[in-house]
Design a protein around this motif. Structure first.
Motif, short mmCIF file in Angstrom:
data_model
loop_
_atom_site.label_atom_id
_atom_site.label_comp_id
_atom_site.label_asym_id
_atom_site.label_seq_id
_atom_site.Cartn_x
_atom_site.Cartn_y
_atom_site.Cartn_z
N GLY A 132 14.18 29.73 16.01
CA GLY A 132 15.63 30.55 16.08
C GLY A 132 17.22 30.18 16.82
N ALA A 133 16.26 30.01 18.05
CA ALA A 133 17.58 30.23 19.40
C ALA A 133 18.83 28.85 18.33
CB ALA A 133 16.91 30.21 20.65
N LEU A 134 17.51 27.79 18.32
CA LEU A 134 18.43 26.43 18.03
C LEU A 134 19.22 26.40 17.19
CD1 LEU A 134 15.87 23.96 19.10
CD2 LEU A 134 17.53 23.95 20.60
N THR A 135 17.90 27.34 15.86
CA THR A 135 19.44 27.76 14.20
C THR A 135 20.39 28.52 14.62
OG1 THR A 135 16.81 27.75 13.03
CG2 THR A 135 18.91 28.78 11.96
N ALA A 136 20.08 29.10 15.51
CA ALA A 136 21.42 30.12 15.70
C ALA A 136 23.41 29.19 16.21
CB ALA A 136 20.59 31.79 16.22
N ALA A 137 21.77 28.58 17.59
CA ALA A 137 23.38 27.25 17.43
C ALA A 137 23.87 27.13 17.34
CB ALA A 137 22.92 27.31 18.66
N ALA A 138 23.35 26.14 15.71
CA ALA A 138 23.70 25.64 15.09
C ALA A 138 24.60 25.98 13.91
CB ALA A 138 22.99 25.01 14.11
N ASP A 139 24.21 26.85 13.76
CA ASP A 139 25.26 28.68 13.01
C ASP A 139 26.08 28.78 13.61
OD1 ASP A 139 23.31 28.50 11.06
OD2 ASP A 139 22.28 29.96 11.72
N GLN A 140 25.94 28.97 14.67
CA GLN A 140 27.30 29.63 15.71
C GLN A 140 28.63 28.07 16.15
OE1 GLN A 140 28.89 32.39 17.25
NE2 GLN A 140 26.72 33.89 16.65
N LEU A 141 27.84 27.16 16.15
CA LEU A 141 28.67 25.85 16.30
C LEU A 141 29.55 25.43 15.12
CD1 LEU A 141 26.75 23.82 18.54
CD2 LEU A 141 29.00 24.87 19.50
N SER A 142 28.90 25.97 13.49
CA SER A 142 29.73 25.61 12.67
C SER A 142 31.09 26.25 12.16
CB SER A 142 28.74 25.43 11.54
OG SER A 142 28.32 27.08 11.39
N ARG A 143 30.95 27.17 13.30
CA ARG A 143 32.37 27.98 12.85
C ARG A 143 33.25 27.22 13.41
NH1 ARG A 143 29.87 33.86 14.28
NH2 ARG A 143 27.62 33.46 12.96
N SER A 144 32.87 26.63 14.12
CA SER A 144 34.21 25.53 15.32
C SER A 144 34.98 24.46 14.37
CB SER A 144 33.15 25.33 16.35
OG SER A 144 34.36 24.52 17.46
N ARG A 145 36.41 24.40 14.69
CA ARG A 145 36.81 22.91 14.77
C ARG A 145 36.86 22.15 15.45
NH1 ARG A 145 42.10 25.12 10.02
NH2 ARG A 145 40.68 25.77 9.04
N ALA A 146 36.34 22.04 16.83
CA ALA A 146 36.58 21.02 17.59
C ALA A 146 36.04 19.99 17.27
CB ALA A 146 35.68 22.02 18.92
N GLY A 147 35.92 18.70 18.00
CA GLY A 147 35.86 17.64 17.87
C GLY A 147 34.32 16.71 18.49
N ARG A 148 34.39 17.94 19.53
CA ARG A 148 32.83 17.40 20.18
C ARG A 148 31.92 18.82 20.60
NH1 ARG A 148 31.51 16.95 26.66
NH2 ARG A 148 29.94 15.83 26.41
N LYS A 149 30.55 19.11 20.08
CA LYS A 149 30.16 20.31 20.00
C LYS A 149 28.93 20.37 20.97
CE LYS A 149 32.39 21.79 15.31
NZ LYS A 149 31.75 21.99 14.21
#
Length: 222
Positions: free
Chosen positions: A174-191
């Motif tokens: 659940g934590a990893l899934t939530a992290a992926a959702d959070q990072l998907s909001r970013s336009r950074a080249g590295r996540k």
């Protein structure tokens, strides 16, 4: 602090949960400042693979991009006027931004050194990527101490982490899934996702599948 910084930080973290209101407030204020100060020792150096890009002109920023600036150069020459630097373009190396999501396992004993470690980690993330980071705490469920796209002062983020207390089960997937959702909001080249946990999941879930959604995953077992 100089003799045993780990014990000092652990004691300070414990004091943030003191029953005395004044002592608790003082400890939280001091802890937030101290953890942020520790994280700022040394410059936050950009990392990643640099790319040669066309950028707006800035003095000593790079070589003039003739192709991208040709229209402005021709117009300036034809009208016999001084060219506006804002119309010029250069070719310069740039490093892509970095987005970070920190996941803090709160299912175990969240006092003393584990709590201090979590607070220092959050402070370091805030210092390394101040405009693009999130902090999640997880046990049975996942709570965002700071969301990726929501502004929040570093002091408040640290205070939220210091308020954590360990209990419950451990939902790593659940934590990893939530992290992926959070990072998907970013336009950074590295996540980058950072997991602060012993990774002993007690809640069923597809951990490998959830982890595969992340570009980079760093696991730190305190």
């Amino acid at each position: 602090m100089e003799d045993d910084p780990d014990d000092t930080l652990a004691l300070l973290a414990d004091l943030t949960g003191a029953t005395d209101q004044k002592l608790r407030d003082l400890a939280r204020t001091l802890a937030a400042r101290l953890y942020l100060d520790i994280s700022r020792r040394g410059p936050a150096k950009p990392r990643g693979v640099g790319l040669l890009r066309t950028q707006r002109y800035r003095p000593d920023g790079g070589d003039l991009d003739i192709d991208a600036s040709i229209d402005a150069l021709v117009a300036s020459r034809a009208e016999d006027i001084v060219i506006d630097p804002d119309d010029l373009r250069i070719r310069a190396w740039s490093t892509p931004g970095t987005a970070i999501c920190l996941m803090v396992d709160r299912s175990g004993s969240m006092t003393g050194r584990p709590l201090a470690t979590a607070a220092v980690a959050a402070a370091a993330v805030a210092w390394r990527s101040p405009d693009d980071y999130s902090v999640l705490s997880f046990g049975k469920d996942v709570i965002a101490a700071k969301s990726q796209d929501a502004p929040k002062s570093n002091e408040r983020v640290i205070d939220s982490v210091l308020a954590l207390r360990g209990f419950g089960t451990t939902d790593v997937a659940g934590a990893l899934t939530a992290a992926a959702d959070q990072l998907s909001r970013s336009r950074a080249g590295r996540k980058v996702a950072i997991l602060l946990s012993d990774c002993r999941a007690t809640v069923p879930g597809d951990i490998v599948g959830a982890a595969s959604r992340l570009d980079e995953l760093v696991i730190i077992a305190p």
